[in-house]
Design a protein around this motif. Structure first.
Motif, PDB file in Angstrom:
ATOM      1  N   ALA A 143      32.726 -63.585   2.594  1.00 27.68           N
ATOM      2  CA  ALA A 143      33.406 -64.671   3.337  1.00 27.68           C
ATOM      3  C   ALA A 143      34.619 -65.533   2.261  1.00 27.68           C
ATOM      4  CB  ALA A 143      32.567 -65.510   4.003  1.00 27.68           C
ATOM      5  N   PRO A 144      34.154 -65.601   1.107  1.00 26.24           N
ATOM      6  CA  PRO A 144      35.326 -66.455   0.366  1.00 26.24           C
ATOM      7  C   PRO A 144      36.550 -65.526  -0.446  1.00 26.24           C
ATOM      8  CG  PRO A 144      32.986 -66.512  -0.515  1.00 26.24           C
ATOM      9  CD  PRO A 144      32.992 -65.477   0.450  1.00 26.24           C
ATOM     10  N   SER A 145      36.418 -64.420   0.511  1.00 31.47           N
ATOM     11  CA  SER A 145      37.490 -63.377  -0.181  1.00 31.47           C
ATOM     12  C   SER A 145      37.484 -63.098  -1.640  1.00 31.47           C
ATOM     13  CB  SER A 145      38.895 -63.942   0.302  1.00 31.47           C
ATOM     14  OG  SER A 145      39.367 -64.151   1.603  1.00 31.47           O
ATOM     15  N   PRO A 146      36.525 -62.606  -2.265  1.00 30.77           N
ATOM     16  CA  PRO A 146      36.449 -62.285  -3.563  1.00 30.77           C
ATOM     17  C   PRO A 146      37.015 -61.186  -4.084  1.00 30.77           C
ATOM     18  CG  PRO A 146      34.373 -61.457  -2.409  1.00 30.77           C
ATOM     19  CD  PRO A 146      35.375 -62.059  -1.541  1.00 30.77           C
ATOM     20  N   LYS A 147      37.557 -61.498  -5.460  1.00 30.20           N
ATOM     21  CA  LYS A 147      38.280 -60.257  -6.010  1.00 30.20           C
ATOM     22  C   LYS A 147      37.386 -59.253  -6.561  1.00 30.20           C
ATOM     23  CE  LYS A 147      42.115 -63.504  -7.597  1.00 30.20           C
ATOM     24  NZ  LYS A 147      42.833 -64.072  -8.951  1.00 30.20           N
ATOM     25  N   ILE A 148      36.166 -59.462  -6.674  1.00 28.05           N
ATOM     26  CA  ILE A 148      35.206 -58.690  -7.213  1.00 28.05           C
ATOM     27  C   ILE A 148      33.832 -58.860  -6.432  1.00 28.05           C
ATOM     28  CG2 ILE A 148      33.739 -58.006  -9.276  1.00 28.05           C
ATOM     29  CD1 ILE A 148      35.913 -59.290 -11.020  1.00 28.05           C
ATOM     30  N   LEU A 149      33.453 -57.507  -6.248  1.00 26.28           N
ATOM     31  CA  LEU A 149      31.945 -57.559  -5.495  1.00 26.28           C
ATOM     32  C   LEU A 149      31.057 -56.739  -6.126  1.00 26.28           C
ATOM     33  CD1 LEU A 149      30.639 -58.508  -2.824  1.00 26.28           C
ATOM     34  CD2 LEU A 149      31.188 -56.172  -1.817  1.00 26.28           C
ATOM     35  N   LEU A 150      29.978 -57.426  -6.437  1.00 27.97           N
ATOM     36  CA  LEU A 150      28.755 -57.143  -7.223  1.00 27.97           C
ATOM     37  C   LEU A 150      27.559 -56.566  -6.162  1.00 27.97           C
ATOM     38  CD1 LEU A 150      28.658 -59.513 -10.145  1.00 27.97           C
ATOM     39  CD2 LEU A 150      29.922 -57.471  -9.958  1.00 27.97           C
ATOM     40  N   LEU A 151      27.215 -55.677  -6.222  1.00 29.72           N
ATOM     41  CA  LEU A 151      26.096 -55.068  -5.213  1.00 29.72           C
ATOM     42  C   LEU A 151      24.876 -54.448  -5.964  1.00 29.72           C
ATOM     43  CD1 LEU A 151      28.478 -52.863  -2.845  1.00 29.72           C
ATOM     44  CD2 LEU A 151      27.898 -54.978  -2.434  1.00 29.72           C
ATOM     45  N   ASP A 152      23.722 -55.245  -5.758  1.00 29.95           N
ATOM     46  CA  ASP A 152      22.577 -54.934  -6.362  1.00 29.95           C
ATOM     47  C   ASP A 152      21.640 -54.202  -5.730  1.00 29.95           C
ATOM     48  OD1 ASP A 152      20.465 -54.563  -8.222  1.00 29.95           O
ATOM     49  OD2 ASP A 152      20.148 -56.840  -8.314  1.00 29.95           O
ATOM     50  N   GLU A 153      21.558 -52.858  -5.701  1.00 27.54           N
ATOM     51  CA  GLU A 153      20.663 -51.901  -4.602  1.00 27.54           C
ATOM     52  C   GLU A 153      20.936 -52.236  -3.194  1.00 27.54           C
ATOM     53  OE1 GLU A 153      18.805 -49.762  -5.838  1.00 27.54           O
ATOM     54  OE2 GLU A 153      18.023 -50.152  -7.902  1.00 27.54           O
ATOM     55  N   PRO A 154      22.194 -52.113  -2.752  1.00 22.61           N
ATOM     56  CA  PRO A 154      22.439 -52.734  -1.474  1.00 22.61           C
ATOM     57  C   PRO A 154      21.616 -52.216  -0.161  1.00 22.61           C
ATOM     58  CG  PRO A 154      24.222 -51.570  -2.223  1.00 22.61           C
ATOM     59  CD  PRO A 154      23.352 -51.835  -3.448  1.00 22.61           C
ATOM     60  N   LEU A 173      34.626 -49.881   3.935  1.00 21.06           N
ATOM     61  CA  LEU A 173      35.119 -51.083   4.084  1.00 21.06           C
ATOM     62  C   LEU A 173      35.637 -51.607   2.751  1.00 21.06           C
ATOM     63  CD1 LEU A 173      35.251 -53.955   5.629  1.00 21.06           C
ATOM     64  CD2 LEU A 173      33.056 -54.250   4.943  1.00 21.06           C
ATOM     65  N   LEU A 174      34.818 -51.528   1.737  1.00 17.35           N
ATOM     66  CA  LEU A 174      35.569 -52.013   0.464  1.00 17.35           C
ATOM     67  C   LEU A 174      36.781 -51.421  -0.288  1.00 17.35           C
ATOM     68  CD1 LEU A 174      32.012 -52.768  -1.122  1.00 17.35           C
ATOM     69  CD2 LEU A 174      33.454 -54.183  -0.094  1.00 17.35           C
ATOM     70  N   LYS A 175      36.653 -50.131   0.108  1.00 16.51           N
ATOM     71  CA  LYS A 175      37.916 -49.300  -0.255  1.00 16.51           C
ATOM     72  C   LYS A 175      39.299 -49.931   0.589  1.00 16.51           C
ATOM     73  CE  LYS A 175      37.347 -46.454  -3.417  1.00 16.51           C
ATOM     74  NZ  LYS A 175      38.496 -46.783  -4.839  1.00 16.51           N
ATOM     75  N   LYS A 176      39.146 -50.234   1.936  1.00 10.08           N
ATOM     76  CA  LYS A 176      39.988 -50.877   2.993  1.00 10.08           C
ATOM     77  C   LYS A 176      40.657 -52.114   2.294  1.00 10.08           C
ATOM     78  CE  LYS A 176      40.822 -52.264   7.712  1.00 10.08           C
ATOM     79  NZ  LYS A 176      40.328 -52.167   8.836  1.00 10.08           N
ATOM     80  N   LEU A 177      39.477 -53.084   1.889  1.00  8.29           N
ATOM     81  CA  LEU A 177      39.701 -54.399   1.255  1.00  8.29           C
ATOM     82  C   LEU A 177      40.273 -54.178   0.053  1.00  8.29           C
ATOM     83  CD1 LEU A 177      36.717 -56.164   2.858  1.00  8.29           C
ATOM     84  CD2 LEU A 177      38.997 -56.301   3.699  1.00  8.29           C
ATOM     85  N   ARG A 178      40.263 -53.046  -0.856  1.00 11.18           N
ATOM     86  CA  ARG A 178      40.933 -53.053  -2.023  1.00 11.18           C
ATOM     87  C   ARG A 178      40.029 -53.789  -3.190  1.00 11.18           C
ATOM     88  NH1 ARG A 178      44.568 -49.577  -3.049  1.00 11.18           N
ATOM     89  NH2 ARG A 178      45.271 -50.921  -4.867  1.00 11.18           N
ATOM     90  N   ILE A 179      38.676 -54.142  -2.711  1.00 14.94           N
ATOM     91  CA  ILE A 179      37.960 -55.204  -3.909  1.00 14.94           C
ATOM     92  C   ILE A 179      37.278 -53.993  -4.882  1.00 14.94           C
ATOM     93  CG2 ILE A 179      35.953 -56.575  -3.786  1.00 14.94           C
ATOM     94  CD1 ILE A 179      36.469 -57.068  -1.038  1.00 14.94           C
TER      95      ILE A 179
END
Length: 349
Positions: A143-154, A173-179
């Motif tokens: 939601a806050p439009s992060p530049k980096i996303l950390l995923l712990d055992e999603p 999704l994350l490739k589309k958003l280029r995060i």
């Protein structure tokens, strides 16, 4: 999209780590429980003190609080607020930061549409399935439009079918958003499916950083080999295009159908968990079926390694003792085998 760089970083298990994650990369950190994976995420997020320096977009962020780093974090447990609706959970951070009501609404609606959870908008966490909870938590972290996303055992704590769907959605999704994404897992197959590059960590040290294919063709050390298992490596002699997206490769007496990307295939790597054996022929047609003879059976630490000869080629499979006990297979027997098409890796030119 910032690059992430860790220079001489250490905390608890982790020590003297040097690692660079590129702009927009889907980077997967894989290793056993206790290897230091989550600690590394917490260091990037700014949640723990540590030695060394963390750079985001070439800026030293050691003294920046988590809220100022532009980092989203999807924890292993969704940790949704039980007294808030799905929409309120997703927008909680935005409202706390004082965003305008219209902007909050538009952001929440857009994320729910992307993650196909719009029908859950007015539901509460106790009514959600594990997969639905994960999607809501992901929307909240985005939601806050992060530049980096950390995923712990999603994909932890959801059923295998949901996990497969969730992995596909995450990557798309994350490739589309280029995060720039750092994804932690103990599951090598999950890492292979998602990663641009994989880092294998053991005892707090990075053992190897490589593309998924390179892990099988060029393992860096014995620690990596022990984790992935010794793959079967085959030299390809000829290839025949069968249809769009498929090609048949001949390697000795084996004919193997693999997904085709347009490059000439030189070598194939088959992970030990991608080869199945049975004493009886399979029922019905089966892709990548072969017949071979059991050459060796080795028992070690609750698993069984089976070596089967097909002409001059040796294929290796690894299964649990409990499964092996019910197979009725012994050294010298003729067996029927199959190779899972989605687990094949290859290099070419």
């Amino acid at each position: 999209m910032p690059e992430i760089a860790l220079v001489n970083v250490g905390k608890h298990t982790c020590r003297n780590l040097h690692l660079t994650i590129e702009d927009g990369e889907y980077f997967v950190l894989v290793g056993a429980t206790g290897a230091g994976k989550t600690t590394l995420l917490n260091i990037i997020a700014g949640l723990v003190d540590h030695d060394g320096t963390v750079y985001l977009d070439k800026i030293d962020v050691n003294r920046l609080p988590p809220s100022a780093r532009g980092v989203g974090y999807l924890f292993q447990e969704p940790a949704l607020f039980p007294n808030l609706s799905v929409t309120a959970n997703i927008t909680f951070g935005l409202r706390a930061q004082g965003y305008a009501q219209q902007a909050v609404h538009e952001r929440a609606t857009g994320l729910m549409d992307m993650l196909r959870i719009g029908h859950l908008a007015d539901r509460y966490p106790h009514t959600l399935s594990g997969g639905e909870s994960k999607r809501v938590a992901l929307a909240r972290s985005l939601a806050p439009s992060p530049k980096i996303l950390l995923l712990d055992e999603p994909t932890a704590n959801v059923d295998p079918q949901t996990a497969r769907h969730l992995r596909g959605e995450l990557h798309t999704l994350l490739k589309k958003l280029r995060i720039t994404t750092v994804h932690v897992t103990h599951d090598l197959q999950e890492a292979e499916e998602l990663a641009d590059r994989i880092a294998f960590i053991a005892n707090g040290s990075i053992q190897q950083v490589a593309t998924p294919a390179d892990f099988f063709f060029n393992p860096a050390n014995a620690s990596v080999v022990e984790f992935i298992g010794t793959p079967t490596l085959l030299e390809c002699e000829t290839t025949t295009t069968l249809a769009s997206g498929l090609v048949e490769v001949v390697a000795g007496e084996l004919k193997i159908i693999v997904p085709y990307t347009g490059n000439r295939i030189q070598k194939i790597a088959i992970p030990p968990d991608a080869i199945t054996f049975s004493a009886a022929p399979p029922r019905g047609p089966m892709l990548n079926h072969f017949v071979g003879r059991v050459d060796d059976i080795t028992h070690s630490n609750g698993s069984v390694r089976i070596r089967v000869l097909v002409g001059n080629d040796a294929l290796f499979s690894e299964i649990s003792e409990s499964i092996f006990a019910n197979m009725g297979i012994d050294k010298g027997m003729e067996v029927h085998g199959g190779i899972k098409i989605n687990r094949l890796r290859y290099v070419g030119w």
